[in-house]
Design an enzyme around this catalytic site. Structure first.
Site, PDB file in Angstrom:
ATOM      1  N   ARG A  62      66.116  -0.987  -4.652  1.00 55.89           N
ATOM      2  CA  ARG A  62      66.132   0.179  -3.771  1.00 55.89           C
ATOM      3  C   ARG A  62      67.363   1.030  -4.089  1.00 55.89           C
ATOM      4  NH1 ARG A  62      62.887   3.414  -0.744  1.00 55.89           N
ATOM      5  NH2 ARG A  62      63.565   3.702   1.399  1.00 55.89           N
TER       6      ARG A  62
ATOM      7  N   THR B 122      54.951   7.844  -3.674  1.00 55.99           N
ATOM      8  CA  THR B 122      55.268   6.469  -4.076  1.00 55.99           C
ATOM      9  C   THR B 122      54.119   5.934  -4.929  1.00 55.99           C
ATOM     10  OG1 THR B 122      56.604   6.113  -2.093  1.00 55.99           O
ATOM     11  CG2 THR B 122      55.766   4.127  -3.096  1.00 55.99           C
TER      12      THR B 122
ATOM     13  N   ASN C 228      60.229   8.802  -3.458  1.00 53.95           N
ATOM     14  CA  ASN C 228      59.962   9.396  -2.149  1.00 53.95           C
ATOM     15  C   ASN C 228      58.958  10.539  -2.262  1.00 53.95           C
ATOM     16  OD1 ASN C 228      60.148   9.215   0.594  1.00 53.95           O
ATOM     17  ND2 ASN C 228      61.783  10.702   0.761  1.00 53.95           N
TER      18      ASN C 228
ATOM     19  N   GLU D 219      65.230   9.997  -1.825  1.00 47.28           N
ATOM     20  CA  GLU D 219      65.102   8.847  -0.926  1.00 47.28           C
ATOM     21  C   GLU D 219      66.084   8.921   0.246  1.00 47.28           C
ATOM     22  OE1 GLU D 219      62.133   6.613  -1.056  1.00 47.28           O
ATOM     23  OE2 GLU D 219      62.833   6.525  -3.113  1.00 47.28           O
TER      24      GLU D 219
ATOM     25  N   ASP E 296      64.841   8.942   3.720  1.00 45.77           N
ATOM     26  CA  ASP E 296      64.384   7.734   4.417  1.00 45.77           C
ATOM     27  C   ASP E 296      65.452   7.188   5.377  1.00 45.77           C
ATOM     28  OD1 ASP E 296      61.800   7.626   3.559  1.00 45.77           O
ATOM     29  OD2 ASP E 296      62.092   6.085   2.047  1.00 45.77           O
TER      30      ASP E 296
ATOM     31  N   SER F 240      62.942   1.210   4.163  1.00 41.44           N
ATOM     32  CA  SER F 240      61.702   1.575   3.476  1.00 41.44           C
ATOM     33  C   SER F 240      60.504   1.009   4.247  1.00 41.44           C
ATOM     34  CB  SER F 240      61.745   0.972   2.073  1.00 41.44           C
ATOM     35  OG  SER F 240      60.480   1.059   1.458  1.00 41.44           O
TER      36      SER F 240
ATOM     37  N   GLY G 266      52.261   5.528   0.453  1.00 39.15           N
ATOM     38  CA  GLY G 266      51.775   6.194   1.667  1.00 39.15           C
ATOM     39  C   GLY G 266      52.785   6.291   2.790  1.00 39.15           C
ATOM     40  N   GLY G 267      54.088   6.278   2.466  1.00 41.09           N
ATOM     41  CA  GLY G 267      55.118   6.480   3.490  1.00 41.09           C
ATOM     42  C   GLY G 267      54.996   5.485   4.626  1.00 41.09           C
TER      43      GLY G 267
HETATM   44  N1  GLY Z   1      60.025   6.336   0.298  1.00 41.20           N
HETATM   45  C1  GLY Z   1      59.034   5.584   0.915  1.00 41.20           C
HETATM   46  C2  GLY Z   1      59.499   4.288   1.473  1.00 41.20           C
HETATM   47  O1  GLY Z   1      60.388   3.694   0.914  1.00 41.20           O
HETATM   48  O2  GLY Z   1      59.028   3.838   2.482  1.00 41.20           O
END
Ligand code: GLY
Length: 567
Positions: free
Chosen positions: A101, A372, A392, A411, A414, A443, A463-464
């Protein structure tokens, strides 16, 4: 057989030797008849198969697929981003989550995106280099190859280097993503020169060629981690980010480290669920939801009653996400409590079977991203990888760092730009996810394995914030014995606590079910477009069959190859 028990010195075998022998025997007996790769792009799936054919294992193939996606799906993930690679090594049963990450730059403070009046400045955490966190994907690929792979990085990165140099053809999905982010892509001439055609969204079949990215990949292949985080690539990244208003330093890149984390493990309907641990909320929220379903007796419910229960369970688990979850290296999280049966029971006791619980009476918030990518791999030994990777938003920050060809993530969005206050998307985040120097942002990515004596499943999706509920619905399909094509294609619905609305894909529910949910107090929001791009593999241990499926909503491909046809 007896000879196996005899050590060279002729003494009786030790227990550790016996345990090792048993483990090896079990591993040998439990091999799939076919390998499989499912990814969001046919060229990435082919890159994974190419490496398996060359004698690489699932981990080498994961490096190849990740790097190929970085080239051919620039809107989804890349060297300028990060991700989580969930690994299972068949030989010793080791399961680990490689946390690649991104981290906040050391110069980032909690008020980075606030103006002098303390208000969030719209789009500052989304567009341009100030939105970019320190990438983790290059370090993760070098780590996976060195620690788990059989092939040198030069071999596993070769397909991606070739694709970057020779180019790939624009498809419909590329065009949609580029149109969505056209404004920010046009803002940065380097980005526009690579990803547009004379300033416009390229036509179908136009070739995207990325020679600078090919050179960066070559440096990574040759020098490993240092090829990106030190030397000329690092200097170029930092200089160009700073010249365009960003805050990266060489120290940020030097300090970046991949972390090996223990995955979250739960049990549901006779299956073991293995999923992403913090700094992803995915595994915790997924297992919390599954625990609540178990305690609420989900199997006895059908139709609208089951949908109602699912939505109430989603609402509650996402509240816990907002309230408690963040970077495990910087935040204390009550994970044992959240994953306990008692916690599930307490939440289930608050569910009214006939009425929606307004989110406002439960309390607190959460953030999200939208694009993503995900891929799943199974090799001939039974090694497996579920990896969800991200930059992201589509095309990340829209900023390509000069001379490197690397498109940087956004990112940083987030994080909660201002804890407790809605972000630019009307969502709010918790204190645990406030910005701090070097911190990993929370995330929703949920790479997951499902295991039992009946099956092994490998799955995940982009899908966020909806990622976790998509995986939940797929787990239900899997444990109910539905075919893998159904896991990835089934219509979806989603609730994330706030906003207090149940989001529906076209055709997700029938009119009578929607009417009944409305009567129970759910706020239904029928969306006119679908979401997700799930990539899944199913190894049915009873029949010995391996099948794989790529979400029909995307342009990906899933392939299986019988082990005897592999070489
Ligand atoms: N950027 C999407 C996630 O990490 O949830």
């Amino acid at each position: 057989m007896t000879r196996l028990f005899r050590r060279p010195c002729g003494k009786a075998p030790s227990w550790s030797f016996f345990a090792f022998w048993l483990l090896c025997s079990l591993a040998l007996a439990d091999r799939p008849p076919a390998v499989a790769v499912a990814s969001a792009h046919p060229l990435a799936t082919e890159a994974g198969l190419e490496i398996l054919r060359q004698g690489g294992n699932a981990f080498d193939a994961a490096v190849a697929v990740s790097a190929a996606l970085a080239v051919v799906e620039p809107y989804g993930s890349g060297l300028g981003g990060g991700g989580f690679w969930l690994l299972h090594r068949a030989a010793d049963g080791r399961e680990v989550m490689i946390d690649g990450r991104e981290r906040a730059p050391l110069a980032a403070g909690r008020d980075l995106y606030l103006d002098d009046g303390g208000e969030v400045v719209p789009r500052l955490s989304i567009d341009g280099p100030l939105a970019a966190a320190i990438p983790g994907e290059p370090a993760a690929l070098a780590h996976i190859a060195r620690r788990y792979g059989l092939l040198p990085l030069e071999r596993s990165l070769a397909p991606a280097i070739r694709l970057a140099r020779e180019g790939f053809e624009v498809d419909e999905h590329y065009r949609r993503m580029a149109a969505w982010r056209l404004e920010v892509i046009r803002r940065y001439p380097k980005t526009a020169a690579i990803f547009l055609d004379e300033g416009e969204v390229p036509q179908l079949g136009h070739r995207i060629v990325q020679p600078e990215l090919a050179r960066t990949l070559e440096r990574l292949a040759k020098a490993g981690r240092e090829g990106f985080y030190d030397g000329p690539v690092a200097r170029r990244l930092v200089a160009s980010v700073r010249a365009a208003g960003g805050i990266w330093s060489l120290e940020d890149l030097r300090q970046y480290r991949v972390v090996e984390r223990k995955p979250v493990v739960g049990h549901f309907a006779g299956h073991r669920i293995v999923s992403a641990s913090p700094p992803s909320s995915g595994g915790v929220v997924l297992v919390e939801m599954l625990n609540m379903l178990t305690e609420a007796g989900w199997r006895s419910l059908q139709g609208v009653d089951r949908v109602h229960l699912l939505v109430e369970v989603m609402r509650r688990a996402y509240l816990d996400r907002a309230r408690y979850l963040g970077d495990p290296d910087q935040v204390e999280m009550p994970l044992d409590r959240l994953l306990s049966r008692e916690h599930a029971l307490r939440w289930v006791a608050t569910i009214d079977p006939h009425h929606a619980t307004p989110s406002s009476v439960l309390a607190e918030p959460e953030p999200e991203g939208t694009d993503t990518t995900h891929f799943s791999i199974l090799d001939a030994e039974g090694n497996r990888v579920a990896a969800t990777l991200s930059i992201n938003y589509p095309f990340g920050s829209g900023f390509v760092a000069g001379g490197t060809g690397v498109l940087l993530n956004d990112e940083m969005d987030d994080f909660s730009a201002k804890p407790g206050v809605p972000n630019v998307y009307g969502l709010v985040g918790g204190e645990a996810n406030a910005i701090a120097p070097g911190k990993r942002m929370l995330s929703s990515m949920t790479p997951t394995f499902i295991e039992s004596s009946e099956r092994v499943a490998i799955l995940g999706t982009p899908g966020g914030s909806r990622i976790i509920t998509m995986v939940l619905l797929a787990v239900l399909e899997a444990v109910e014995g539905q075919p893998v094509a159904q896991w990835v294609s089934r219509p979806r619905f989603h609730h994330q606590y706030l906003p207090d609305q149940m989001q529906l894909e076209p055709g997700a529910l029938t009119e009578p079910v929607k009417e009944e949910l409305g009567r129970r107090g759910h706020h239904l929001r029928q969306l006119d477009r679908s979401w997700g791009n799930m990539q899944a593999i199913h190894w049915d241990r009873r029949t010995g069959r391996v099948s794989a499926a790529s979400d029909p909503r995307g342009a990906g491909s899933a392939s299986t190859v019988a082990v005897e046809n592999l070489h």
